[in-house]
Design a protein around this motif. Sequence first.
Motif, mmCIF file in Angstrom:
data_model
loop_
_atom_site.group_PDB
_atom_site.id
_atom_site.type_symbol
_atom_site.label_atom_id
_atom_site.label_comp_id
_atom_site.label_asym_id
_atom_site.label_seq_id
_atom_site.Cartn_x
_atom_site.Cartn_y
_atom_site.Cartn_z
ATOM 1 N N GLY A 25 0.806 -1.216 0.000
ATOM 2 C CA GLY A 25 0.000 0.000 0.000
ATOM 3 C C GLY A 25 0.834 1.259 0.000
ATOM 4 N N THR A 29 -3.645 3.215 -0.070
ATOM 5 C CA THR A 29 -3.996 2.783 -1.421
ATOM 6 C C THR A 29 -3.327 1.444 -1.710
ATOM 7 O OG1 THR A 29 -4.123 5.079 -2.185
ATOM 8 C CG2 THR A 29 -3.917 3.394 -3.859
ATOM 9 N N ARG A 155 -2.725 -6.715 -1.240
ATOM 10 C CA ARG A 155 -4.080 -6.533 -1.756
ATOM 11 C C ARG A 155 -4.085 -6.654 -3.271
ATOM 12 N NH1 ARG A 155 -8.801 -2.798 -0.553
ATOM 13 N NH2 ARG A 155 -9.826 -2.536 -2.564
ATOM 14 N N THR A 171 -2.889 0.873 -7.038
ATOM 15 C CA THR A 171 -2.926 -0.060 -5.914
ATOM 16 C C THR A 171 -1.839 -1.118 -6.031
ATOM 17 O OG1 THR A 171 -4.505 -1.564 -6.978
ATOM 18 C CG2 THR A 171 -5.423 0.238 -5.663
ATOM 19 N N GLU A 190 -10.517 -8.058 -3.993
ATOM 20 C CA GLU A 190 -11.894 -7.637 -4.232
ATOM 21 C C GLU A 190 -12.714 -8.764 -4.858
ATOM 22 O OE1 GLU A 190 -12.248 -3.945 -6.368
ATOM 23 O OE2 GLU A 190 -10.408 -3.153 -5.455
ATOM 24 N N GLU A 217 -12.493 -7.537 0.021
ATOM 25 C CA GLU A 217 -11.981 -6.173 0.046
ATOM 26 C C GLU A 217 -12.933 -5.266 -0.742
ATOM 27 O OE1 GLU A 217 -9.442 -4.721 1.618
ATOM 28 O OE2 GLU A 217 -8.764 -6.591 2.567
ATOM 29 N N TRP A 220 -11.761 -0.143 -4.481
ATOM 30 C CA TRP A 220 -10.983 1.007 -4.040
ATOM 31 C C TRP A 220 -11.591 2.305 -4.536
ATOM 32 C CZ3 TRP A 220 -8.064 2.316 -0.360
ATOM 33 C CH2 TRP A 220 -7.356 3.523 -0.420
ATOM 34 N N GLN A 221 -11.693 3.248 -3.625
ATOM 35 C CA GLN A 221 -12.132 4.595 -3.969
ATOM 36 C C GLN A 221 -11.202 5.597 -3.321
ATOM 37 O OE1 GLN A 221 -16.221 4.868 -2.713
ATOM 38 N NE2 GLN A 221 -16.996 3.960 -4.595
#
Length: 222
Positions: A25, A29, A155, A171, A190, A217, A220-221
């Motif tokens: 990360g 992020t 991630r 990411t 995700e 997960e 992502w935003q």
Amino acid sequence: MKQKITTASQAVDAIQDGAVIMIGGFLGTGTPENLIDALVKKGVKNLTIIGNDGGLPGRGICKLLEANMVKKLIASHVGMTKIVAEQKNAGTLELELVPQGSLAEKIRAGGFGLGGILTPTGVGTMVADGKETLTVNGVDYLLELPLKADFALIRAFKCDEFGNSIYTKTTRNFNPLMASAAEHVIIGTEEIVKTGDIDPDDVVTPGIFVDYIVGGEKPWQI
């Protein structure tokens, strides 16, 4: 084939006090928040955390700092959360700052079996304290040693049942490097798809590196 898909709590169950953990990360992020939440709930202590930064308040690595679980932080950018300075000044946190490019290369060296990397970054500064300096073709370089970890929490955007993974946009950051530099790799993703549903040409992290896969997960935003 080993069943790798599991829950977050089961995935982090083997992590014990004093473990060395890489966390992917960049200021949250690309950080696997579900895995960090499970680790906080487990409540282990005296961790050494290797990551780009200290997270943001309530996000990423900062959650571990807020729970007083971290003994040592090896990172590059820690100015976005005051808890790092507070714990460092209080003597409860050991902090090792590494230039960002050097940090990435030290992790890569650990994953690729290298004995270290040579970099001019930090020569003649406090970064060089205690490190070996080598001169190559008249240029001074610092010898930066590899970084490895017991566990990596990373991630993915999409992961198949074997662990072949892809990332989305920024990411990606430290995640692929860390996946190669830890003894045990846990992916928070995700989306989980069937093995073979990801084009091999698109795979960034091969499943051979991955021990456990945890879905759920949130997309992502920023």
